[in-house]
Design an enzyme around this catalytic site. Structure first.
Site, PDB file in Angstrom:
ATOM      1  N   ASP A  76       0.965  -1.191  -0.002  1.00 18.81           N
ATOM      2  CA  ASP A  76       0.094  -0.057   0.021  1.00 18.81           C
ATOM      3  C   ASP A  76       0.821   1.210  -0.100  1.00 18.81           C
ATOM      4  O   ASP A  76       0.628   2.328  -0.859  1.00 18.81           O
ATOM      5  CB  ASP A  76      -0.859  -0.003   1.246  1.00 18.81           C
TER       6      ASP A  76
ATOM      7  N   TYR B 118      -0.950  -8.897   7.743  1.00 21.36           N
ATOM      8  CA  TYR B 118      -2.352  -9.361   7.949  1.00 21.36           C
ATOM      9  C   TYR B 118      -2.359 -10.748   8.656  1.00 21.36           C
ATOM     10  O   TYR B 118      -3.419 -11.315   8.820  1.00 21.36           O
ATOM     11  CB  TYR B 118      -3.293  -9.192   6.872  1.00 21.36           C
TER      12      TYR B 118
END
Length: 183
Positions: free
Chosen positions: A44, A136
């Site tokens: 990101d 994650y």
């Protein structure tokens, strides 16, 4: 009555490479975004840095308009790509195992929704990261199996190549193992 000549769309070619997704010469790059769409770390952050400030501006417009609460897990949305070689960035939010988001269907949805959006954009080539692997908490082998299966199951009119662009040899090897399994 004449026989029909329409045929079902063929699946895209699915491949895996080790590299920097921000340098891919493709129509659309998929961003493993956070729900705020305001950049972050990992893929990101790299995409936001490489695209320049226009990407954040477009994401802020989404937050001010149709996505005031952010992008939900498993969904996808497109923006322009700023200074990237690609024409579009497709943002998707992967499930975070550390936050109790352990449903594989949510992870699969990241890939299927990203490819659906790519079809809407008319993209022929799409580069994707290993969504939800890394911070994650999803196991890279599970991500690879789910991602490859989702890509192989895709049937659309425009997407011809799905390229998983991976960071590091272990991720590439996991995707190569998944690709070696016949569907």
């Amino acid at each position: 009555m004449a026989p029909t000549t329409s045929r079902d769309p063929a699946p895209p070619r699915v491949e895996a490479v080790e590299g920097d997704i921000t340098r891919e010469q493709v129509d659309a790059i998929v961003n493993a975004a956070n729900s705020s769409l305001r950049g972050g770390g990992g893929v990101d952050g790299a995409i936001h840095r490489a695209a320049g400030p226009v990407l954040l501006e477009e994401c802020e417009e989404l937050r001010a308009g149709p996505l005031p609460a952010g992008l939900p897990v498993g969904q996808a949305v497109a923006t322009g790509a700023g200074q990237l070689a690609a024409s579009h960035v497709i943002h998707t939010v992967g499930p975070n195992r550390h936050a109790g988001q352990t449903n594989p269907a949510l992870l699969r949805s990241c890939f299927t929704e990203s490819l659906r959006i790519a079809e809407e954009l008319g993209a022929r080539t799409v580069a994707l990261p290993a969504v939800s692997a890394g911070v994650y908490g999803w196991d890279i082998d599970e991500v690879a199996r789910i991602a490859v299966d989702a890509a192989r199951s895709h049937r659309g009119r425009s997407v011809e190549i799905v390229r998983f662009v991976l960071f590091g040899a272990p991720a590439l090897q996991a995707f190569e193992r998944a690709l070696a399994v016949e569907s």
